[in-house]
Design an enzyme around this catalytic site. Structure first.
Site, PDB file in Angstrom:
ATOM      1  N   SER A   1       0.837  -1.209   0.000  1.00 25.00           N
ATOM      2  CA  SER A   1       0.000   0.000   0.000  1.00 25.00           C
ATOM      3  C   SER A   1       0.864   1.248   0.000  1.00 25.00           C
ATOM      4  O   SER A   1       1.971   1.253   0.561  1.00 25.00           O
ATOM      5  CB  SER A   1      -0.854  -0.035   1.268  1.00 25.00           C
ATOM      6  OG  SER A   1      -1.484   1.193   1.470  1.00 25.00           O
TER       7      SER A   1
ATOM      8  N   TYR B   1      -2.355  -1.161  10.995  1.00 23.29           N
ATOM      9  CA  TYR B   1      -2.553  -1.682   9.632  1.00 23.29           C
ATOM     10  C   TYR B   1      -1.356  -1.318   8.741  1.00 23.29           C
ATOM     11  O   TYR B   1      -0.770  -2.183   8.083  1.00 23.29           O
ATOM     12  CB  TYR B   1      -3.855  -1.133   9.019  1.00 23.29           C
ATOM     13  CG  TYR B   1      -3.901  -1.377   7.523  1.00 23.29           C
ATOM     14  CD1 TYR B   1      -4.139  -2.651   7.020  1.00 23.29           C
ATOM     15  CD2 TYR B   1      -3.650  -0.338   6.613  1.00 23.29           C
ATOM     16  CE1 TYR B   1      -4.138  -2.889   5.644  1.00 23.29           C
ATOM     17  CE2 TYR B   1      -3.652  -0.569   5.246  1.00 23.29           C
ATOM     18  CZ  TYR B   1      -3.893  -1.837   4.764  1.00 23.29           C
ATOM     19  OH  TYR B   1      -3.869  -2.079   3.408  1.00 23.29           O
TER      20      TYR B   1
ATOM     21  N   LYS C   1       1.841  -3.657   6.736  1.00 24.41           N
ATOM     22  CA  LYS C   1       2.326  -3.636   5.344  1.00 24.41           C
ATOM     23  C   LYS C   1       3.843  -3.442   5.317  1.00 24.41           C
ATOM     24  O   LYS C   1       4.553  -4.078   4.541  1.00 24.41           O
ATOM     25  CB  LYS C   1       1.620  -2.544   4.534  1.00 24.41           C
ATOM     26  CG  LYS C   1       0.148  -2.819   4.300  1.00 24.41           C
ATOM     27  CD  LYS C   1      -0.102  -4.116   3.519  1.00 24.41           C
ATOM     28  CE  LYS C   1      -1.555  -4.487   3.394  1.00 24.41           C
ATOM     29  NZ  LYS C   1      -1.808  -5.829   2.898  1.00 24.41           N
TER      30      LYS C   1
END
Ligand code: NAD
Ligand code: WQD
Length: 341
Positions: free
Chosen positions: A127, A152, A156
């Protein structure tokens, strides 16, 4: 014989569009999804579009025993595309352990399985969140990775490191990490699309739900940013264009074209659009009038982020092609389709 690709999270939003593009290109697909954030009926949409049904296995990839059993049954996997993860930024702040557990353990189980069962290639869903608030725009793949502003985002960053460390010592494995900017829209058939559970966090589902009357009004988070109209800027990319980049990545690996054992590509359009521009484009594309009001900035939001797409365009040989209005219209067609189903 067709090549067989494992797509984890293949009934989810980006996964389902990618399964369609893979099948259109003649690949066979097996999906693993535990349906924690998607519905089995997505398989019907895929079958209606492609005329074929992918194999489907419903279980949690964090369950190592079930995953091992899967690898023993599906002996001849040619590559993996790993979408399965939790993805809600706000929820990750409330439930960090659940995000670290789900997003990291699933990846580690898969990497171990690839090594044990001789699956050489993995494409990973990363992302643009890894760049945080970038120092320079547009953002290149060399831009520094900033301290993550949510668990979150941190999953990644850590996932990319886990992949790098693993392929460094397992020379039979290769990986491509694709850093998505803001995926939006739906398949032109309106048979698959994004299915947010509860109140959407993301802008475009909130817009379509407001236009159809499920939400009273859209809140525009801030008009005091240092941007031309004061609202925040993002790089909104059509989900089918994004899906096609996965097919290109898989082919790149199968054709042995990778320049290193792990490669990173930005997937965006290269063009930033503000929230107010998105609202205008939606109204123009659909003829719908949107009710919205300006409210305070959302905590944790960055001001502006959009991709430098040169590396993906030239090295991967992929380019986003669909215009913003066409993409917003596809999101609207999908919203109408699911509400009238
Ligand atoms: P999604 O929630 O629609 O799809 C993810 C799918 O994975 C769901 O169907 C869910 O049921 C499944 N899943 C989750 N954990 C699982 C597990 N442990 N075992 C089996 N299945 C599991 O999300 P999406 O928008 O399609 O995102 C796909 C990937 O792309 C994610 O890794 C996400 O972090 C990443 N990504 C998404 C965006 C975005 O804005 N949508 C942006 C950048 C990156
Ligand atoms: C876009 C813009 C909001 C909702 C998130 C994740 C990121 C990546 C993509 C996974 C922002 C504004 C939004 C609303 C608004 N996901 N907005 N009103 O925040 O850029 O990125 O999804 O990796 O990690 O953080 O996307 O769609 O939430 O917001 O004004 O009701 O729309 O402030 O400027 P974001 P988004």
């Amino acid at each position: 014989m067709n090549k067989l690709i494992l797509v984890t999270g293949g009934t989810g939003y980006i996964g389902s569009h990618t399964v369609v593009e893979l099948m259109n290109e003649g690949f066979d697909v097996v999906i693993i999804d535990n349906l924690s954030n998607s519905e089995k009926s997505v398989l019907d949409g895929i079958a209606e579009i492609t005329g074929r049904r992918p194999y489907f296995e419903q279980f949690d990839i964090c369950d190592k025993e079930k995953l091992d059993n899967f690898f023993r049954v599906y002996k001849k996997l040619d590559a993996i595309i790993h979408f399965a993860a939790f993805k809600a930024v706000g929820e990750s702040i409330e439930k960090p352990l659940s995000y670290y557990q789900n997003n990291l353990v699933s990846l580690m189980n898969l990497l171990k399985g690839m090594n044990d069962y001789n699956v050489p290639y993995i494409v990973f869903s990363s992302s643009c969140t890894v760049y945080g608030e970038p120092d320079e725009l547009p953002v290149t793949e060399q831009a520094p990775i900033k301290v993550a502003n949510s668990p979150y985002g941190n999953t990644k960053q850590i996932s990319e490191e886990i992949i790098k460390d693993t392929v460094d010592v397992n020379h039979n494995l290769k990986a491509i990490a694709l850093r998505y900017f803001n995926p939006i829209g739906a398949h032109n058939s309106a048979l698959i699309g994004e299915l947010p559970v509860g109140v959407p966090d993301n802008l475009v589902p909130f817009i379509t739900q407001t236009a159809i009357g499920i939400r009273d009004e859209l809140k525009v988070f801030g008009n005091d940013y240092n941007t031309p109209d004061g609202s925040a800027i993002r790089d909104y990319i059509n989900v089918v264009d994004l899906a096609k980049a996965h097919v290109v990545s898989v082919k790149r690996m199968l054709e042995d074209k990778c320049k290193s054992n792990v490669e990173f590509f930005n997937l965006g359009t290269g063009k930033g659009s503000s929230v107010l521009e998105i609202i205008n484009a939606f109204e123009k594309a659909t003829g719908e009038k949107l009710t919205y009001k300006i409210v305070d900035r959302r905590v944790g939001d960055v001001e502006s982020v959009y991709a430098d797409t040169k590396f993906a365009n030239e090295e991967l040989g992929w380019k986003a092609e669909t215009g913003l209005e066409e993409t917003l219209l596809s999101a609207w067609s999908w919203e109408k389709y699911i509400r009238n189903k």
